[in-house]
Each structure stands twice: as structure tokens, then as C-alpha cells.
Scaffold this motif. Sequence first.
Motif, PDB file in Angstrom:
ATOM      1  N   ARG A   1      15.487  35.269   9.677  1.00  0.00           N
ATOM      2  CA  ARG A   1      14.999  34.215   8.403  1.00  0.00           C
ATOM      3  C   ARG A   1      14.866  32.853   8.454  1.00  0.00           C
ATOM      4  O   ARG A   1      14.117  32.575   7.629  1.00  0.00           O
ATOM      5  CB  ARG A   1      15.921  35.021   7.444  1.00  0.00           C
ATOM      6  N   PHE A   2      15.613  31.800   8.966  1.00  0.00           N
ATOM      7  CA  PHE A   2      15.360  30.566   9.378  1.00  0.00           C
ATOM      8  C   PHE A   2      15.247  30.102  10.398  1.00  0.00           C
ATOM      9  O   PHE A   2      14.653  28.640  10.302  1.00  0.00           O
ATOM     10  CB  PHE A   2      16.889  29.904   8.478  1.00  0.00           C
ATOM     11  N   GLY A   3      14.190  30.540  11.562  1.00  0.00           N
ATOM     12  CA  GLY A   3      14.422  29.964  12.854  1.00  0.00           C
ATOM     13  C   GLY A   3      15.689  28.913  12.909  1.00  0.00           C
ATOM     14  O   GLY A   3      14.975  27.930  14.155  1.00  0.00           O
ATOM     15  N   ASP A   4      16.949  29.232  12.539  1.00  0.00           N
ATOM     16  CA  ASP A   4      17.385  28.159  13.253  1.00  0.00           C
ATOM     17  C   ASP A   4      19.026  29.324  12.977  1.00  0.00           C
ATOM     18  O   ASP A   4      19.884  28.842  12.517  1.00  0.00           O
ATOM     19  CB  ASP A   4      17.871  26.932  11.691  1.00  0.00           C
ATOM     20  N   LEU A   5      19.565  28.710  15.076  1.00  0.00           N
ATOM     21  CA  LEU A   5      21.221  28.981  14.790  1.00  0.00           C
ATOM     22  C   LEU A   5      21.501  28.170  14.623  1.00  0.00           C
ATOM     23  O   LEU A   5      22.598  29.095  14.162  1.00  0.00           O
ATOM     24  CB  LEU A   5      21.076  29.300  16.540  1.00  0.00           C
ATOM     25  N   ASP A   6      22.011  27.013  14.664  1.00  0.00           N
ATOM     26  CA  ASP A   6      23.397  26.122  13.945  1.00  0.00           C
ATOM     27  C   ASP A   6      22.892  26.776  12.359  1.00  0.00           C
ATOM     28  O   ASP A   6      24.304  26.416  12.344  1.00  0.00           O
ATOM     29  CB  ASP A   6      22.592  24.640  13.966  1.00  0.00           C
ATOM     30  N   LEU A   7      22.554  26.695  11.908  1.00  0.00           N
ATOM     31  CA  LEU A   7      22.479  27.109   9.878  1.00  0.00           C
ATOM     32  C   LEU A   7      23.428  28.341   9.874  1.00  0.00           C
ATOM     33  O   LEU A   7      23.497  28.360   9.451  1.00  0.00           O
ATOM     34  CB  LEU A   7      20.637  27.184   9.442  1.00  0.00           C
ATOM     35  N   ALA A   8      21.868  29.403  10.859  1.00  0.00           N
ATOM     36  CA  ALA A   8      22.637  30.686  11.352  1.00  0.00           C
ATOM     37  C   ALA A   8      24.322  30.939  11.117  1.00  0.00           C
ATOM     38  O   ALA A   8      25.358  31.761  10.606  1.00  0.00           O
ATOM     39  CB  ALA A   8      22.463  31.375  12.143  1.00  0.00           C
ATOM     40  N   GLU A   9      25.090  29.642  12.253  1.00  0.00           N
ATOM     41  CA  GLU A   9      26.059  30.438  12.432  1.00  0.00           C
ATOM     42  C   GLU A   9      26.926  29.410  11.400  1.00  0.00           C
ATOM     43  O   GLU A   9      28.202  30.325  10.799  1.00  0.00           O
ATOM     44  CB  GLU A   9      26.618  29.364  13.883  1.00  0.00           C
ATOM     45  N   ASP A  10      26.584  28.286  10.833  1.00  0.00           N
ATOM     46  CA  ASP A  10      27.446  27.904   9.929  1.00  0.00           C
ATOM     47  C   ASP A  10      27.636  28.216   8.930  1.00  0.00           C
ATOM     48  O   ASP A  10      28.695  28.521   8.038  1.00  0.00           O
ATOM     49  CB  ASP A  10      26.810  26.058   9.814  1.00  0.00           C
ATOM     50  N   ALA A  11      26.077  28.831   8.471  1.00  0.00           N
ATOM     51  CA  ALA A  11      26.255  29.800   6.958  1.00  0.00           C
ATOM     52  C   ALA A  11      27.022  31.099   7.605  1.00  0.00           C
ATOM     53  O   ALA A  11      27.675  31.742   6.136  1.00  0.00           O
ATOM     54  CB  ALA A  11      24.770  30.290   6.595  1.00  0.00           C
ATOM     55  N   ALA A  12      27.018  31.823   8.358  1.00  0.00           N
ATOM     56  CA  ALA A  12      28.251  32.815   8.491  1.00  0.00           C
ATOM     57  C   ALA A  12      29.467  32.622   8.298  1.00  0.00           C
ATOM     58  O   ALA A  12      30.132  33.604   7.841  1.00  0.00           O
ATOM     59  CB  ALA A  12      27.709  33.625   9.882  1.00  0.00           C
ATOM     60  N   ALA A  13      29.550  31.450   9.384  1.00  0.00           N
ATOM     61  CA  ALA A  13      31.198  31.024   8.984  1.00  0.00           C
ATOM     62  C   ALA A  13      31.761  30.594   7.496  1.00  0.00           C
ATOM     63  O   ALA A  13      32.848  31.098   7.643  1.00  0.00           O
ATOM     64  CB  ALA A  13      31.072  30.117  10.062  1.00  0.00           C
ATOM     65  N   GLU A  14      30.944  30.034   6.937  1.00  0.00           N
ATOM     66  CA  GLU A  14      31.212  29.532   5.924  1.00  0.00           C
ATOM     67  C   GLU A  14      30.835  31.035   4.337  1.00  0.00           C
ATOM     68  O   GLU A  14      32.466  30.910   3.940  1.00  0.00           O
ATOM     69  CB  GLU A  14      30.235  28.447   5.000  1.00  0.00           C
ATOM     70  N   ALA A  15      30.735  31.878   4.804  1.00  0.00           N
ATOM     71  CA  ALA A  15      30.917  32.890   4.294  1.00  0.00           C
ATOM     72  C   ALA A  15      32.234  33.673   4.536  1.00  0.00           C
ATOM     73  O   ALA A  15      33.128  34.333   4.186  1.00  0.00           O
ATOM     74  CB  ALA A  15      29.465  34.139   4.235  1.00  0.00           C
ATOM     75  N   PHE A  16      32.564  33.912   6.291  1.00  0.00           N
ATOM     76  CA  PHE A  16      34.066  34.246   6.419  1.00  0.00           C
ATOM     77  C   PHE A  16      35.067  33.321   5.732  1.00  0.00           C
ATOM     78  O   PHE A  16      36.255  33.359   5.170  1.00  0.00           O
ATOM     79  CB  PHE A  16      34.617  34.262   7.897  1.00  0.00           C
ATOM     80  N   ALA A  17      34.838  32.170   6.127  1.00  0.00           N
ATOM     81  CA  ALA A  17      36.142  31.476   5.155  1.00  0.00           C
ATOM     82  C   ALA A  17      35.953  31.184   3.292  1.00  0.00           C
ATOM     83  O   ALA A  17      37.094  31.681   2.726  1.00  0.00           O
ATOM     84  CB  ALA A  17      35.536  29.516   5.794  1.00  0.00           C
TER      85      ALA A  17
ATOM     86  N   THR B   1      25.521  38.092   0.727  1.00  0.00           N
ATOM     87  CA  THR B   1      24.526  37.529   0.039  1.00  0.00           C
ATOM     88  C   THR B   1      25.975  35.621  -0.082  1.00  0.00           C
ATOM     89  O   THR B   1      25.086  35.287   0.040  1.00  0.00           O
ATOM     90  CB  THR B   1      25.524  38.456  -1.122  1.00  0.00           C
ATOM     91  N   THR B   2      27.454  36.362  -0.050  1.00  0.00           N
ATOM     92  CA  THR B   2      27.407  34.906   0.694  1.00  0.00           C
ATOM     93  C   THR B   2      26.646  33.894   1.669  1.00  0.00           C
ATOM     94  O   THR B   2      26.481  33.201   1.491  1.00  0.00           O
ATOM     95  CB  THR B   2      28.776  35.101   0.308  1.00  0.00           C
ATOM     96  N   ALA B   3      26.504  34.541   2.408  1.00  0.00           N
ATOM     97  CA  ALA B   3      25.528  33.625   3.634  1.00  0.00           C
ATOM     98  C   ALA B   3      24.948  33.276   3.348  1.00  0.00           C
ATOM     99  O   ALA B   3      24.045  31.707   3.349  1.00  0.00           O
ATOM    100  CB  ALA B   3      26.074  34.566   5.227  1.00  0.00           C
ATOM    101  N   LYS B   4      23.701  33.845   2.532  1.00  0.00           N
ATOM    102  CA  LYS B   4      22.627  34.100   2.171  1.00  0.00           C
ATOM    103  C   LYS B   4      22.986  32.824   1.306  1.00  0.00           C
ATOM    104  O   LYS B   4      21.719  31.088   1.694  1.00  0.00           O
ATOM    105  CB  LYS B   4      21.522  34.918   1.384  1.00  0.00           C
ATOM    106  N   ARG B   5      23.186  32.675   0.065  1.00  0.00           N
ATOM    107  CA  ARG B   5      23.554  31.873  -0.751  1.00  0.00           C
ATOM    108  C   ARG B   5      23.553  29.987  -0.105  1.00  0.00           C
ATOM    109  O   ARG B   5      23.520  28.872  -0.271  1.00  0.00           O
ATOM    110  CB  ARG B   5      24.961  31.532  -1.824  1.00  0.00           C
ATOM    111  N   LYS B   6      25.155  30.684   1.202  1.00  0.00           N
ATOM    112  CA  LYS B   6      25.271  28.733   1.730  1.00  0.00           C
ATOM    113  C   LYS B   6      24.319  28.448   2.537  1.00  0.00           C
ATOM    114  O   LYS B   6      24.192  27.311   2.724  1.00  0.00           O
ATOM    115  CB  LYS B   6      26.633  29.281   2.601  1.00  0.00           C
ATOM    116  N   ALA B   7      23.610  29.361   3.268  1.00  0.00           N
ATOM    117  CA  ALA B   7      22.540  29.323   3.809  1.00  0.00           C
ATOM    118  C   ALA B   7      21.638  27.928   3.057  1.00  0.00           C
ATOM    119  O   ALA B   7      21.379  27.041   3.379  1.00  0.00           O
ATOM    120  CB  ALA B   7      21.197  29.915   4.794  1.00  0.00           C
TER     121      ALA B   7
END
Length: 411
Positions: A28-44, A65-71
Amino acid sequence: MNGSDVGDAVNRAYRAEWGRLVALLARRFGDLDLAEDAAAEAFAAAVERWPSDGVPANPGAWLTTTAKRKAIDRLRRESKRAGKHQEAQVLFDDQPPEPLGAVEDERLRLIFTCCHPALAMPARVALTLRMLGGLTVADIARAFLIQESAAAQRITRAKTKIKAARIPYRVPSEEDFRERVSGVLAVLYLIFNEGYLSTGVGSDPVRSELTDEAIRLTRLAHALMPDDGETAGLLALMLFTEARRATRLSATGELITLEEQDRGSWNAALITEGRALMRARLATGQKPGPYQLLAAINAVHTSACYVRDTDWSQILDLYDMLTCLDPSPVIALNRAVAVAEVDGPVVALAAVDRLAEELAGYHAYYATRAELLRRLDRHAEARLAYDEAIELAGNSAEAATLKRRRDLLAS
């Protein structure tokens, strides 16, 4: 629910959802760093909130839902990415998603995307394992037999290359599959291996969620490329190996070696399916690749009703063919096991000792050497080799088996 139960729930969710979340956000965002960071924040956030709020009925949906909002929050905070804010709203649109193209599965699509030919093969595999396989940098380092710092550098360089070369996050066309399939298969094989025998500290010895996912994705890849011999070979290899899963752990939590397993409890349906794939490949008359040869070796094992019936000469012939295609030290070590059965432990030990420098730090090297020394009644040396293997073992079940074998040695 106590803290331990919540922790287990978060760990299960991580194993099941990490790859899917990263795949969704990266596309969706075309950015692996953003994807990984948002997923990590969702698990945190899950670690912080689930103990008080309780584990949600649908952990995957909660994390999505949480990961999308974090992104989106991160995009809003970063002025340089302000232009992408509007694009992010598509995540919440009710419109049907765009057609996915030749590869419809989200994870498999991103695996094909990450395995771009502009990236060196080790970098492709390391990056994809981190993004989609749910493997840590430490897991990847152990899979490649390299230091964690080297594995981290591979992943960082791959991300940098993607940004610098502006590699698009889109699935390749059917014409591009051939140049990317080798990297895709390498990723799937390593994900399967991590599930088959986990190397993570504190991990379950067998992680069925990884083996199941690897098989599912390999089935999809085989459906996309039914004429590709290596894809069929890898699927057959996974099926033969998975067929033995129920017999690999004892009631006391030890790994059960191949020769000690209850062969009557192997999954006959998976073995039959694997053999059908192999027969279909043989009928083509094409020269087999490494995965097909590994599958053939496993087919020989599954054909023997008892250990004593194993056709070790055929296995050794197959390893000789495999060595011509992949002269790696790990293949040479596995070949030495067959040599021990055909030519005896003295010849096999000489072959293993020649690998000492290349496989220093690899637990299977010391475990194999210990077994050969035991068979030669060189128990003092075998004990030292077992100690080395135990120290390097990837999980408690494997270490327990090695300790038992060591303790059975005569003083």
C-alpha cells in the motif's frame, strides 16, 4: 488471563501475522521501512494493551487496524512524506481492491517483488525472510551461517538498493517469473527449515505455523509455474519432510532422529503426494536440479519400511549428483552421513574432518562428528564433540537429544 498467557498470545500472533501485515503495508505504501516499523509498533501496542484490555477475539484484525493507524500517524508526522498521506486513505476506502495480477496471494506477491534481480541473491533472500518470514536477524544469521551484523548489513543494503534504484512494489509479470523464481524458492525453503527445526532461543523446536505457510506458498508457486521442475521438487521435498513431523518429538521433549522414528506414523497422504510430484518430474526426462535431488533423497528414506531397508547406495549416488550442482560444505556434511553407511565411519570421519574450517560454529558438524567417533569407540573424543554440539544447539529439544547420547557413552 495472566501475563504469561498474554505473552504467548502475542507470540502466536507475531508468528501468524507479521508477514501478512508487512506485505499489506509495503504494497500500500511502497516503503519497506515504514511497513516494518508500523507492524512492529502494532505488536508493541499489543504487548502494552492486551494485558489490561484482554486478547481481542480476532487478534489479526486488531493488529491490522492498529498497524494501518500507526503507518498513517507516521506519515502525518513526517513532512517529507506528507504527499503520501492522501494515498494512505485508500487503506480505509470501501472500494474493492485493484486487481492483483498473476499472483493473487499478498505474501507471495511481495516475495516475488522483493526477489528483484537488481538485488544480489543473498540480499534478496535475507530481506524477504525478515519482511515476510517472521524471522529475526539472528534467525537469518543462523540460516546463512554468518554473524548477526553481516545479516543486518545485507538487509539494510537491500532496502537502500530498493530506494536508490526505485524498484517498484509491483508483482512481476508472468514473463519475469523465471528470473526471480530461484530467490523465491530459496526464501520458502529457509522459512520451512526454520519451522522444521527452529533455531531461535526459547522457540518451540517445531514451528508448524512456518512449515504450513511455506507449504501453502510453495503450492501457490507450483500452481503458477506447473512446468518448473525446481518448484515441484521443493514442494515434494517439503511434503516428504512434513510427513514425519508428528514423529519428531518425544513425550519428554527430545528430538527423535530419523532412524528412531515410528515410520508407521508418518503421514501417508503427504508421502503419496510427494511421490506423485517426483514421478511427474521423472516423466519429463529433464535433468533434475538441487531441490529435486533433495526430494529424491527423501523419497528413498520414505520408501524404506525399516531403517535397515534404506538404500544408502542410491542416496550416496544422489548426493554425488547434488554435489556437482551445489558443492557447499553443508551438502558435503550430509553426504558424509551416507558415506558412513556405505563405506564405513572411518572414511566418513575423514570427509567430515576436511570441513572443520568451513563449518566451525555449526552444531550439526560437531553432532555428526560425535556420532562417527562414537561408532569408532573413540568415546573421549566423541564426548568433546557432543559438548561442542550441545553448546551450539539451536533449541532445547535438540540439546536434550545430544546430552542423552553423550551420557550414554562409556567413561
